[in-house]
Design an enzyme around this catalytic site. Structure first.
Site, PDB file in Angstrom:
ATOM      1  N   HIS A 131       0.804  -1.230   0.000  1.00  0.00           N
ATOM      2  CA  HIS A 131       0.000   0.000   0.000  1.00  0.00           C
ATOM      3  C   HIS A 131       0.833   1.274   0.000  1.00  0.00           C
ATOM      4  O   HIS A 131       0.301   2.370  -0.089  1.00  0.00           O
ATOM      5  CB  HIS A 131      -0.948   0.029   1.216  1.00  0.00           C
ATOM      6  CG  HIS A 131      -0.234   0.298   2.501  1.00  0.00           C
ATOM      7  ND1 HIS A 131       0.475  -0.662   3.166  1.00  0.00           N
ATOM      8  CD2 HIS A 131      -0.090   1.423   3.227  1.00  0.00           C
ATOM      9  CE1 HIS A 131       1.019  -0.145   4.251  1.00  0.00           C
ATOM     10  NE2 HIS A 131       0.691   1.124   4.322  1.00  0.00           N
TER      11      HIS A 131
HETATM   12  C1  UD1 Z   1      -2.295   5.215   5.938  1.00  0.00           C
HETATM   13  C2  UD1 Z   1      -1.002   5.739   6.579  1.00  0.00           C
HETATM   14  C3  UD1 Z   1       0.080   4.685   6.479  1.00  0.00           C
HETATM   15  C4  UD1 Z   1      -0.383   3.345   7.031  1.00  0.00           C
HETATM   16  C5  UD1 Z   1      -1.655   2.961   6.301  1.00  0.00           C
HETATM   17  C6  UD1 Z   1      -2.217   1.636   6.734  1.00  0.00           C
HETATM   18  C7  UD1 Z   1      -0.598   8.150   6.414  1.00  0.00           C
HETATM   19  C8  UD1 Z   1       0.222   9.185   5.737  1.00  0.00           C
HETATM   20  N1  UD1 Z   1      -0.509   6.910   5.900  1.00  0.00           N
HETATM   21  O1  UD1 Z   1      -2.017   5.033   4.560  1.00  0.00           O
HETATM   22  O2  UD1 Z   1       1.212   5.111   7.222  1.00  0.00           O
HETATM   23  O3  UD1 Z   1       0.628   2.391   6.837  1.00  0.00           O
HETATM   24  O4  UD1 Z   1      -2.634   3.985   6.537  1.00  0.00           O
HETATM   25  O5  UD1 Z   1      -3.310   1.296   5.922  1.00  0.00           O
HETATM   26  O6  UD1 Z   1      -1.273   8.450   7.369  1.00  0.00           O
HETATM   27  N2  UD1 Z   1      -9.440   4.299   1.827  1.00  0.00           N
HETATM   28  C9  UD1 Z   1     -10.665   3.685   1.787  1.00  0.00           C
HETATM   29  N3  UD1 Z   1     -11.228   3.306   2.980  1.00  0.00           N
HETATM   30  C10 UD1 Z   1     -10.633   3.520   4.163  1.00  0.00           C
HETATM   31  C11 UD1 Z   1      -9.384   4.180   4.181  1.00  0.00           C
HETATM   32  C12 UD1 Z   1      -8.794   4.551   3.008  1.00  0.00           C
HETATM   33  O7  UD1 Z   1     -11.233   3.456   0.743  1.00  0.00           O
HETATM   34  O8  UD1 Z   1     -11.201   3.145   5.203  1.00  0.00           O
HETATM   35  C13 UD1 Z   1      -8.803   4.696   0.541  1.00  0.00           C
HETATM   36  C14 UD1 Z   1      -9.148   6.092   0.124  1.00  0.00           C
HETATM   37  O9  UD1 Z   1      -9.258   6.097  -1.263  1.00  0.00           O
HETATM   38  C15 UD1 Z   1      -7.921   6.893   0.525  1.00  0.00           C
HETATM   39  C16 UD1 Z   1      -6.802   5.870   0.365  1.00  0.00           C
HETATM   40  O10 UD1 Z   1      -7.391   4.611   0.691  1.00  0.00           O
HETATM   41  O11 UD1 Z   1      -7.733   8.029  -0.249  1.00  0.00           O
HETATM   42  C17 UD1 Z   1      -5.622   6.111   1.238  1.00  0.00           C
HETATM   43  O12 UD1 Z   1      -6.004   6.254   2.612  1.00  0.00           O
HETATM   44  P1  UD1 Z   1      -5.092   7.129   3.610  1.00  0.00           P
HETATM   45  O13 UD1 Z   1      -5.563   6.986   5.002  1.00  0.00           O
HETATM   46  O14 UD1 Z   1      -4.914   8.499   3.055  1.00  0.00           O
HETATM   47  O15 UD1 Z   1      -3.665   6.452   3.470  1.00  0.00           O
HETATM   48  P2  UD1 Z   1      -3.219   4.925   3.511  1.00  0.00           P
HETATM   49  O16 UD1 Z   1      -2.605   4.599   2.203  1.00  0.00           O
HETATM   50  O17 UD1 Z   1      -4.267   4.012   4.025  1.00  0.00           O
END
Ligand code: UD1
Length: 382
Positions: A205
């Site tokens: 991820h």
């Molecule tokens: C975040 C953390 C990362 C951690 C990871 C675990 C930061 C900078 N990054 O990354 O350190 O290792 O979580 O998963 O804080 N999304 C969904 N549903 C959800 C959550 C996210 O669909 O419940 C999708 C959305 O499109 C979102 C993308 O995933 O834009 C990324 O989510 P985000 O929380 O921004 O970052 P992660 O890549 O999950």
């Protein structure tokens, strides 16, 4: 002593669970739990609360997804009135996600001391958003809890006074050890038709891997080779899934006969999957640590790790996202003896107990006896 505890994203939940439990031994500590809502899907959040027995958060800020600036700002804007209203004596943050730095920054500007659990880890790679979050959070924290010696050394190098640093072990490993038996009852291997130690597990991820179509394609080439050797289980993060579609790479994965593409896994199923795997391939931080304790060789699809103890003990290899390097690392891991290494010091299931004991002592020494409820702390200038 009122401690406001922050969780936001999936890897935070395993870290907060044993802390919340350990507070119970200190009746004068009143924990408040706030979920920022950075992760919000059932499979990325609620399922973890249920499986780990974490109480319902006292508040959910429902910030959701967004760019780094949008998400960080949304958490900051939403947490400020909560801190003003709750007037905690301290704010506790875990790990390195956007919610960690956002809440930390607001807390210290309100004069509330910040406690950082999993402090001091450094990849020395400032292109990682998490590295920026770690450096900034540590630069404003008052008391530091480290999982490994490298964290202590990094903080000392950055000029933090030794008496503020505590090497307590790994709270995420507390959760793993507590749930090991429960996870063995999961039927996930049977459901997927997998035999213990005859399959590999992969997670992906990190932006450096999944936001770059070239890197993604190189990893997919390696996955293709691996799944020809043995079944490969790939629980897919929503960010990765969205990008695979955007880059037109989904069809390639769906065409791999021995690849088990699944939605994000719950905690217990994933623990069962990793504990029984022959090899784990990942770009996650936490999974490098979990596989170290589970005795399963790990290949990290990054050029660096902020958890060097996993490499030092011999449990983890760094392979980046180059196809040949990943396949070579996979061959070495296959030849490696399971559990052929010693666990890092203090990864023994008691890290949360040590952390809360040290918080209690720090509070009494720094701020006097626990305050009466309702009385505003002198330190929390709000
Ligand atoms: C975040 C953390 C990362 C951690 C990871 C675990 C930061 C900078 N990054 O990354 O350190 O290792 O979580 O998963 O804080 N999304 C969904 N549903 C959800 C959550 C996210 O669909 O419940 C999708 C959305 O499109 C979102 C993308 O995933 O834009 C990324 O989510 P985000 O929380 O921004 O970052 P992660 O890549 O999950």
């Amino acid at each position: 002593m009122k401690i406001l505890n922050i969780v936001g994203a999936r890897p935070n939940f395993m870290k907060i669970a044993p802390l919340i439990e350990s507070y119970r031994a200190y009746p004068h500590i009143e924990p408040v739990l706030v979920h920022t809502g950075q992760h919000y899907d059932e499979k990325m959040s609620d399922l973890f609360f249920r499986q780990l027995g974490i109480p319902e958060p006292d508040m959910n800020l429902d910030v959701g997804s967004g760019s780094h600036a949008v998400q960080t700002a949304a958490v900051m804007t939403a947490i400020e009135p909560v801190l003003q209203d709750q007037r905690p004596d301290a704010v506790l943050v875990v790990g390195d996600v956007n919610s960690t730095i956002a809440c930390g920054l607001v807390a210290v500007k309100l004069g509330i001391p910040l406690i950082h659990v999993e402090a001091g880890l450094r990849s020395f790679d400032r292109s990682m958003p998490e590295e920026i979050n770690r450096i900034l959070t540590d630069s404003i924290s008052e008391i530091f809890f480290c999982t490994e010696q490298s964290g202590v050394d990094n903080l000392l190098d950055e000029g933090i006074a030794p008496e503020r640093i505590h090497l307590v072990g790994n709270v995420m490993i507390d959760t793993l050890l507590r749930n090991r038996e429960k996870a063995e009852a999961s039927g996930v291997l049977e459901e997927m038709g997998l035999r213990p130690e005859h399959y590999a597990v992969m997670t992906l991820h990190r932006p450096s891997n999944v936001d770059d179509p070239g890197a993604m394609a190189r990893i997919i080439d390696a996955m293709d080779s691996i799944q020809r050797d043995m079944p490969l289980v790939f629980p897919i993060h929503p960010r990765t899934e969205a990008n695979l579609q955007r880059f037109g790479l989904s069809a390639r994965l769906h065409g791999m006969e021995n690849l088990h593409l699944t939605p994000p896994s719950g905690y217990l199923d994933f623990l069962k999957l990793t504990a029984n795997a022959a090899v784990v391939l990942t770009d996650s931080g936490g999974i490098q640590e979990e596989s170290t304790i589970l005795g399963v060789p790990c290949i990290t699809l990054r050029e660096n790790t902020e958890r060097p103890v996993t490499v030092k003990v011999g449990a983890n290899q760094l392979a980046g996202n180059d196809t040949t390097r990943i396949i070579e690392a996979y061959r070495r891991a296959r030849a490696q003896e399971r559990a052929g290494w010693a666990p890092p010091p203090f990864w023994d299931g008691k890290a949360a107990e040590r952390t809360v004991a040290a918080i209690n002592q720090w509070w009494e020494e720094s701020y006097g006896k626990p305050r009466e409820s309702g009385e505003v702390s002198a330190s929390a200038g709000i």
